[in-house]
Design a protein around this motif. Sequence first.
Motif, PDB file in Angstrom:
ATOM      1  N   UNK A 152     -11.563  52.434 -10.865  1.00 16.29           N
ATOM      2  CA  UNK A 152      -9.929  52.283 -10.766  1.00 16.29           C
ATOM      3  C   UNK A 152      -9.859  51.745  -9.520  1.00 16.29           C
ATOM      4  N   UNK A 153      -8.500  50.923  -9.280  1.00 12.02           N
ATOM      5  CA  UNK A 153      -7.927  50.308  -8.052  1.00 12.02           C
ATOM      6  C   UNK A 153      -6.511  50.783  -8.007  1.00 12.02           C
ATOM      7  N   UNK A 154      -6.281  51.840  -8.487  1.00 15.79           N
ATOM      8  CA  UNK A 154      -4.959  52.180  -8.497  1.00 15.79           C
ATOM      9  C   UNK A 154      -4.541  53.266  -7.446  1.00 15.79           C
ATOM     10  N   UNK A 155      -5.730  53.599  -6.452  1.00 18.23           N
ATOM     11  CA  UNK A 155      -5.605  54.630  -5.612  1.00 18.23           C
ATOM     12  C   UNK A 155      -5.031  55.894  -6.008  1.00 18.23           C
ATOM     13  N   UNK A 156      -5.406  56.210  -7.504  1.00 20.85           N
ATOM     14  CA  UNK A 156      -5.203  57.578  -8.205  1.00 20.85           C
ATOM     15  C   UNK A 156      -6.192  58.600  -7.542  1.00 20.85           C
ATOM     16  N   UNK A 157      -5.803  59.777  -7.142  1.00 23.81           N
ATOM     17  CA  UNK A 157      -6.561  60.944  -6.772  1.00 23.81           C
ATOM     18  C   UNK A 157      -7.383  61.733  -8.089  1.00 23.81           C
ATOM     19  N   UNK A 158      -6.948  61.594  -8.996  1.00 24.80           N
ATOM     20  CA  UNK A 158      -7.347  62.158 -10.334  1.00 24.80           C
ATOM     21  C   UNK A 158      -7.915  61.333 -11.294  1.00 24.80           C
ATOM     22  N   UNK A 159      -9.235  61.535 -11.884  1.00 20.10           N
ATOM     23  CA  UNK A 159      -9.762  61.048 -12.919  1.00 20.10           C
ATOM     24  C   UNK A 159     -10.356  61.600 -13.798  1.00 20.10           C
TER      25      UNK A 159
END
Lengths: 111, 114
Positions: free
Chosen positions: B25-32
């Motif tokens: 992911x390239x959304x800069x999200x912390x959680x996956x």
Amino acid sequence: QQPVQSPQAVILREGEDAVINCSSSKALYSVHWYRQKHGEAPVFLMILLKGGEQKGHEKISASFNEKKQQSSLYLTASQLSYSGTYFCGTPDLSGYSTLTFGKGTMLLVSP
Amino acid sequence: DGGITQSPKYLFRKEGQNVTLSCEQNLNHDAMYWYRQDPGQGLRLIYYSQIVNDFQKGDIAEGYSVSREKKESFPLTVTSAQKNPTAFYLCASSTSWAGGSGYTFGSGTRLTVV
């Protein structure tokens, strides 16, 4: 615990309305709604937060009643593009953001 | 455009084989997250990760393993210990509190045992 969705399936003609319900046996702080078209990824529609608010997305709206631990999704004047499976998701209460999803409600809109 | 990329789209596994599903992911999200979808069952949580180098088991973690060495990547390995791996696998990501903007899902990997 997995939230319970009803009905399991709905068949509509274009322009008709539908309601999809989601209920939980545990206290809810929020409810998520997603739509998934066949063979594709679920797409986020909206989040309902504590407070009984309603939200809208296109002609789709939802309500959340935390006292009754349930949420309802309202599809008004349905369009062919509304066809798909609708899932509600409820977060756990541990402080993390994991969602538990219902089994889904399949909606088919015909011309 | 930001998003989540899952690969491959289709995967075939032989009996006794381990396979790895990719999620970036390239959304800069912390959680996956990894979910498994079977017909009529909804989505069931396999593993999730809130931060790099840390992950937690979900409801159906047996027979699966994950790693989170980079914020952008959360690969899932389906091991030979998973007796019924045929399913549609979905990867998702969110900000650390999903109540902000919900999950973003990848397009999924359909795994079939041959």
